[in-house]
Enzyme design. Structure first.
Site, PDB file in Angstrom:
ATOM      1  N   ARG A  64      21.088  -9.221 -24.900  1.00 34.22           N
ATOM      2  CA  ARG A  64      22.196  -9.282 -23.950  1.00 34.22           C
ATOM      3  C   ARG A  64      23.065 -10.475 -24.277  1.00 34.22           C
ATOM      4  O   ARG A  64      22.581 -11.583 -24.489  1.00 34.22           O
ATOM      5  CB  ARG A  64      21.657  -9.376 -22.528  1.00 34.22           C
ATOM      6  CG  ARG A  64      22.658  -9.833 -21.492  1.00 34.22           C
ATOM      7  CD  ARG A  64      22.232  -9.475 -20.100  1.00 34.22           C
ATOM      8  NE  ARG A  64      22.408  -8.050 -19.853  1.00 34.22           N
ATOM      9  CZ  ARG A  64      22.412  -7.512 -18.644  1.00 34.22           C
ATOM     10  NH1 ARG A  64      22.237  -8.278 -17.582  1.00 34.22           N
ATOM     11  NH2 ARG A  64      22.589  -6.227 -18.491  1.00 34.22           N
ATOM     12  N   GLY A  66      27.185 -12.396 -23.511  1.00 30.87           N
ATOM     13  CA  GLY A  66      28.140 -12.587 -22.440  1.00 30.87           C
ATOM     14  C   GLY A  66      29.121 -11.446 -22.313  1.00 30.87           C
ATOM     15  O   GLY A  66      29.674 -11.204 -21.237  1.00 30.87           O
ATOM     16  N   MET A  67      29.342 -10.709 -23.414  1.00 34.29           N
ATOM     17  CA  MET A  67      30.310  -9.628 -23.414  1.00 34.29           C
ATOM     18  C   MET A  67      29.672  -8.255 -23.421  1.00 34.29           C
ATOM     19  O   MET A  67      30.194  -7.320 -22.799  1.00 34.29           O
ATOM     20  CB  MET A  67      31.227  -9.764 -24.635  1.00 34.29           C
ATOM     21  CG  MET A  67      32.305  -8.704 -24.737  1.00 34.29           C
ATOM     22  SD  MET A  67      33.476  -9.036 -26.085  1.00 34.29           S
ATOM     23  CE  MET A  67      32.428  -8.792 -27.527  1.00 34.29           C
ATOM     24  N   ASP A 180      36.158 -16.820 -38.126  1.00 28.62           N
ATOM     25  CA  ASP A 180      35.004 -17.523 -37.569  1.00 28.62           C
ATOM     26  C   ASP A 180      33.811 -17.421 -38.518  1.00 28.62           C
ATOM     27  O   ASP A 180      32.716 -17.020 -38.128  1.00 28.62           O
ATOM     28  CB  ASP A 180      34.650 -16.948 -36.197  1.00 28.62           C
ATOM     29  CG  ASP A 180      33.771 -17.893 -35.376  1.00 28.62           C
ATOM     30  OD1 ASP A 180      33.705 -19.092 -35.714  1.00 28.62           O
ATOM     31  OD2 ASP A 180      33.160 -17.435 -34.394  1.00 28.62           O
TER      32      ASP A 180
END
Length: 280
Positions: A64, A66-67, A180
């Protein structure tokens, strides 16, 4: 070793019904008493056991973030294991989060490279949330590998960097700038004794020359220790930004430390702007 497609996801595991201990998702039997392990979320997650798009049976949740949530699943007709990334219900109404989720799918779908995470399908779950079906990766991130074995030999570091560079070359030819590049966004797989690297997490990628709206909404894009100077200044990124990222990646692999450090993000950004990385 773990199965995952995004490093921001928190791994979940199996819990022993006898001793109560929780073990990584790859464990099927409790190493203490031999009891079959039950996945900790299987009994409460309505998606587990469901079939998405008439094609993919959801087996268990891997992690899981955050998005999004990440699930292990199986293609019913091909009997092929896959990973399904599903936007979390509580984040669905955030337009920026949804746009970032869709941006990653769009970026990955443009790129065909053995060193980039492959998109298999894009569809929705029954409640309308978007999801992306990816290949299921077995291995670990470069970040995890470096926490155990660092620094790497120059040869090992160059081999990984060369594969990341190949992935970026294919991305750039399709007008995708990753923005990134860092160890946690490089996934390592073992294949016939060789390490194969895959570039993952294109959630902040830039798609095309006109794609700038999302990139200016919430400050700097990227991760400060690996950030190119133009990113630290808040300027527009291009292919050279990713090339700098590969250099920062190499620095971390061969020295065992990040190119720029500090106790706060602001200090790290200032170091990127004003200092050269220390010589090894």
């Amino acid at each position: 070793m773990r199965a995952a497609t995004a490093t921001q996801l928190e791994l979940e595991g199996h819990r022993c019904p006898v001793c109560g201990e929780q073990y990584p998702v790859r464990f099927r039997l409790c190493p203490q008493d031999g009891s079959p392990l039950a996945h900790s979320t299987d009994s409460t997650d309505p998606l587990v056991g469901s079939i998405i798009g008439g094609t993919y049976r959801v087996k268990h949740r891997i992690g899981r973030g955050g998005m999004a949530d990440l699930y292990a699943a199986e293609h019913l007709r091909l009997e092929r294991p896959v990973a399904i990334k599903i936007l979390r219900a509580e984040r669905e109404l955030d337009p920026l989060v949804r746009a970032r989720f869709e941006r990653e799918a769009a970026a990955l779908s443009r790129i065909q490279s053995p060193h980039v995470l492959q998109v298999i399908d894009i569809l929705t779950v029954p409640d309308g949330r978007p999801c992306v079906v990816n290949e299921l990766l077995e291995g670990e991130t470069l970040e995890e590998h470096l926490l155990r074995r660092s620094p790497l030999t120059p040869l090992a570091a160059v081999r990984i960097a060369a594969q990341v560079t190949e992935a970026l070359a294919e991305a750039h030819s399709n007008e995708v700038v990753h923005r990134d590049v860092k160890p946690s966004n490089v996934f390592l797989l073992r294949s016939h004794g060789e390490v194969r690297a895959k570039l993952i997490d294109f959630g902040v990628a830039q798609l095309g020359q006109s794609d700038a709206r999302l990139t200016r909404t919430r400050g700097l894009i990227g991760t400060p220790p690996y950030m190119a100077p133009e990113q630290a200044r808040g300027l527009r990124a291009d292919e050279r930004t990713d090339v700098y990222g590969v250099g920062a990646l190499l620095y971390r692999m061969v020295t065992g430390r990040v190119p720029h450090a500090g106790t706060t993000a602001e200090q790290v950004v200032l170091s990127v702007l004003e200092k050269e990385p220390a010589r090894a």
